[in-house]
Design a protein around this motif. Structure first.
Motif, PDB file in Angstrom:
ATOM      1  N   MET A   1       0.831  -1.197   0.000  1.00 24.85           N
ATOM      2  CA  MET A   1       0.000   0.000   0.000  1.00 24.85           C
ATOM      3  C   MET A   1       0.870   1.253   0.000  1.00 24.85           C
ATOM      4  N   VAL A   2       1.921   1.255   0.845  1.00 22.23           N
ATOM      5  CA  VAL A   2       2.832   2.403   0.894  1.00 22.23           C
ATOM      6  C   VAL A   2       3.520   2.588  -0.455  1.00 22.23           C
ATOM      7  N   ILE A   3       3.969   1.480  -1.046  1.00 23.24           N
ATOM      8  CA  ILE A   3       4.636   1.564  -2.351  1.00 23.24           C
ATOM      9  C   ILE A   3       3.663   2.071  -3.416  1.00 23.24           C
ATOM     10  N   GLY A   4       2.450   1.521  -3.430  1.00 27.24           N
ATOM     11  CA  GLY A   4       1.475   1.901  -4.452  1.00 27.24           C
ATOM     12  C   GLY A   4       1.064   3.364  -4.356  1.00 27.24           C
TER      13      GLY A   4
ATOM     14  N   LEU B   1       1.526   9.983  -5.124  1.00 29.77           N
ATOM     15  CA  LEU B   1       2.322  11.099  -4.597  1.00 29.77           C
ATOM     16  C   LEU B   1       3.426  11.542  -5.550  1.00 29.77           C
ATOM     17  N   PHE B   2       4.144  10.587  -6.123  1.00 26.81           N
ATOM     18  CA  PHE B   2       5.350  10.929  -6.894  1.00 26.81           C
ATOM     19  C   PHE B   2       5.235  10.538  -8.367  1.00 26.81           C
ATOM     20  N   ARG B   3       4.011  10.509  -8.883  1.00 28.29           N
ATOM     21  CA  ARG B   3       3.844  10.141 -10.289  1.00 28.29           C
ATOM     22  C   ARG B   3       4.415  11.198 -11.223  1.00 28.29           C
ATOM     23  N   ASN B   4       4.527  12.442 -10.758  1.00 32.12           N
ATOM     24  CA  ASN B   4       5.074  13.505 -11.601  1.00 32.12           C
ATOM     25  C   ASN B   4       6.581  13.678 -11.429  1.00 32.12           C
ATOM     26  N   ALA B   5       7.180  12.931 -10.507  1.00 27.83           N
ATOM     27  CA  ALA B   5       8.638  12.987 -10.313  1.00 27.83           C
ATOM     28  C   ALA B   5       9.273  11.957 -11.233  1.00 27.83           C
ATOM     29  N   THR B   6       9.782  12.409 -12.373  1.00 26.85           N
ATOM     30  CA  THR B   6      10.256  11.486 -13.407  1.00 26.85           C
ATOM     31  C   THR B   6      11.729  11.677 -13.768  1.00 26.85           C
ATOM     32  N   ASP B   7      12.425  12.587 -13.108  1.00 30.20           N
ATOM     33  CA  ASP B   7      13.830  12.803 -13.465  1.00 30.20           C
ATOM     34  C   ASP B   7      14.678  11.638 -12.943  1.00 30.20           C
TER      35      ASP B   7
ATOM     36  N   ALA C   1      13.121  10.405   1.582  1.00 28.17           N
ATOM     37  CA  ALA C   1      14.117  11.199   0.860  1.00 28.17           C
ATOM     38  C   ALA C   1      13.545  11.702  -0.463  1.00 28.17           C
ATOM     39  N   LEU C   2      12.764  10.844  -1.115  1.00 29.88           N
ATOM     40  CA  LEU C   2      12.118  11.257  -2.358  1.00 29.88           C
ATOM     41  C   LEU C   2      11.119  12.381  -2.100  1.00 29.88           C
ATOM     42  N   GLY C   3      10.419  12.312  -0.963  1.00 28.68           N
ATOM     43  CA  GLY C   3       9.480  13.374  -0.615  1.00 28.68           C
ATOM     44  C   GLY C   3      10.185  14.698  -0.406  1.00 28.68           C
ATOM     45  N   ALA C   4      11.329  14.673   0.324  1.00 27.01           N
ATOM     46  CA  ALA C   4      12.096  15.906   0.538  1.00 27.01           C
ATOM     47  C   ALA C   4      12.623  16.446  -0.789  1.00 27.01           C
TER      48      ALA C   4
ATOM     49  N   GLU D   1       0.344  18.371  -4.149  1.00 25.93           N
ATOM     50  CA  GLU D   1       1.463  17.467  -3.846  1.00 25.93           C
ATOM     51  C   GLU D   1       2.144  17.755  -2.511  1.00 25.93           C
ATOM     52  N   PRO D   2       2.539  18.996  -2.203  1.00 27.58           N
ATOM     53  CA  PRO D   2       3.239  19.230  -0.935  1.00 27.58           C
ATOM     54  C   PRO D   2       2.426  18.797   0.285  1.00 27.58           C
ATOM     55  N   ILE D   3       1.155  19.184   0.328  1.00 25.28           N
ATOM     56  CA  ILE D   3       0.318  18.823   1.467  1.00 25.28           C
ATOM     57  C   ILE D   3       0.118  17.308   1.508  1.00 25.28           C
ATOM     58  N   GLY D   4      -0.070  16.698   0.341  1.00 27.03           N
ATOM     59  CA  GLY D   4      -0.256  15.247   0.284  1.00 27.03           C
ATOM     60  C   GLY D   4       0.946  14.493   0.806  1.00 27.03           C
ATOM     61  N   ILE D   5       2.154  14.947   0.441  1.00 27.01           N
ATOM     62  CA  ILE D   5       3.376  14.289   0.901  1.00 27.01           C
ATOM     63  C   ILE D   5       3.511  14.390   2.417  1.00 27.01           C
TER      64      ILE D   5
END
Length: 301
Positions: A38-41, A47-53, A179-182, A202-206
Motif C-alpha cells: 500500500m505504501v509503495i502503491g 504522490l510521486f507520479r510527476n517525479a520522473t527525473d 528522501a524522495l518526498g524531501a 502534492e506538498p500537502i499530500g506528501i
C-alpha cells in the motif's frame, strides 16, 4: 525430505490443529505485505507520479526494491521453521510433572555459568538453554524471542535472520520514500516559496501521508517514526544476533563480553548459516481422535 517436529504432541479439545494454526499464521505476513505494498502503491502511483527525473527514478527504485525485499523476508520468516528441540530419550522427565522442585533443575554451561533448566509438560522434554515454550504455537522454540503477529509465527533461532532483514528493508524502504518526498518538495520550491504549498496538492499530500497518516488503525505511528524505529530496530537486532546476546537476560549482560562476542561474530554461524526447514502442513490426514495431534511437517533443505 520431510520430517515431523511435533509428532504425538497432544491437542486439547477445542484447540486448533497444527494445520489450522499454520493456515491462520500465513495471514500475518499476508497482512503485513498488504501494508508494505500500500505504501509503495500510494507513493509511486499518486504522490510521486510527476517525479520522473533521474534522481527521483533512482530513489523510487531503491524504495520499491527494499519494500519488495521486506515482503519476501516477511514470508520467509513465516515459512522457515524457527527451530524446535528434540527430546532426549536418555534424559527422562520428572516423575511428578506438577512438582515444581522436580520440573526445575540446575545445569552448567560450557563457560561454567549455572542456569535453571525447566521441564516442558506440553512438549515432554527438558528445554535447552534459552529455549522457550510458545503457547500460541503450542511448541518449544530454540532461542525464542517472541511470537510476532505481523510475521504470523515465533521468532527463534532459525528464522530471526529474516525477521531482522524485514525490519531493515522495510525501514530503509520508507526512508528512501521520505528522501524522495524531501527531494520533490525541493523541486516544487516549497522551502523558499510559501505560495508553493498552495499551488498544488502534492506538498500537502506528501506531508500528510508520511507525517500524519498511520498505515493502519492498529499502528497509530506515522511512517516517519516507523522508518526510524524499523531501521534502528533491525540494526540493533543484527548486532544482538552477531554477538549471540540473550535478549531476555539483560540483567546478566556484561558490556565487555558482549562487545567481544560481537567483534568475534560469536553468533554468526548459528544465526546466519543455520539450515533451513520450511514448515508447511504437508500431511493431508486429519486426526480422528481429539487426543491425537496432527504432525507439523517441515521440508528440510
Amino acid at each position: 525430505r520431510a520430517t515431523s517436529v511435533d509428532i504425538d504432541m497432544p491437542v486439547k479439545r477445542g484447540e486448533l490443529t497444527h494445520r489450522q494454526k499454520r493456515l491462520l499464521g500465513i495471514g500475518g505476513p499476508a497482512g503485513t505485505s498488504v501494508l508494505v505494498l500500500m505504501v509503495i502503491g500510494v507513493s509511486l502511483l499518486l504522490l510521486f507520479r510527476n517525479a520522473t527525473d533521474r534522481t527521483a527514478s533512482v530513489l523510487k527504485a531503491l524504495a520499491s526494491g527494499f519494500g519488495g525485499f521486506a515482503v519476501v523476508n516477511a514470508f520467509l520468516c513465516n515459512l522457515v521453521d524457527p527451530g524446535s528441540p528434540d527430546p532426549d530419550p536418555n534424559d527422562p522427565g520428572p516423575q511428578d510433572d506438577d512438582n515444581s522442585d522436580q520440573r526445575i533443575r540446575d545445569q552448567k554451561l560450557p563457560n561454567g555459568k549455572t542456569w535453571r533448566q525447566k521441564w516442558c509438560r506440553d512438549c515432554r522434554l527438558w528445554r535447552p538453554h534459552r529455549c522457550g515454550h510458545c503457547h500460541t504455537c503450542g511448541r518449544c522454540i530454540l532461542r525464542l524471542d517472541h511470537h510476532c503477529g505481523f510475521m504470523g509465527t515465533c521468532i527463534g533461532e532459525r528464522n530471526c535472520r529474516f525477521f531482522m532483514a524485514f525490519l531493515l528493508c522495510s525501514g530503509l524502504g520508507i526512508a528512501f520514500f521520505m528522501a524522495l518526498g524531501a527531494y520533490r518538495l525541493t523541486q516544487l520550491g516549497c522551502w523558499n516559496d510559501g505560495d508553493a504549498w498552495t499551488k498544488s496538492w502534492e506538498p500537502i499530500g506528501i506531508v500528510l501521508f508520511f507525517f500524519c497518516c498511520p498505515p493502519a488503525v492498529p499502528i497509530p505511528i506515522c511512517l516517519f517514526i516507523q522508518s526510524i524505529g524499523l531501521t534502528c530496530g533491525g540494526t540493533v537486532y543484527c548486532a544482538f544476533m552477531t554477538a549471540d546476546t540473550d535478549i531476555h537476560g539483560a540483567k546478566d549482560w556484561n558490556a565487555f563480553s558482549e562487545i567481544r562476542n560481537f567483534l568475534c561474530c560469536h553468533g554468526g554461524k548459528l544465526y546466519f548459516c543455520a539450515p533451513l526447514a520450511f514448515q508447511c502442513p504437508l500431511s493431508s490426514q486429519e486426526s480422528s481422535s481429539d487426543e491425537d495431534a496432527e504432525p507439523l511437517q517441515t521440508a528440510d533443505l
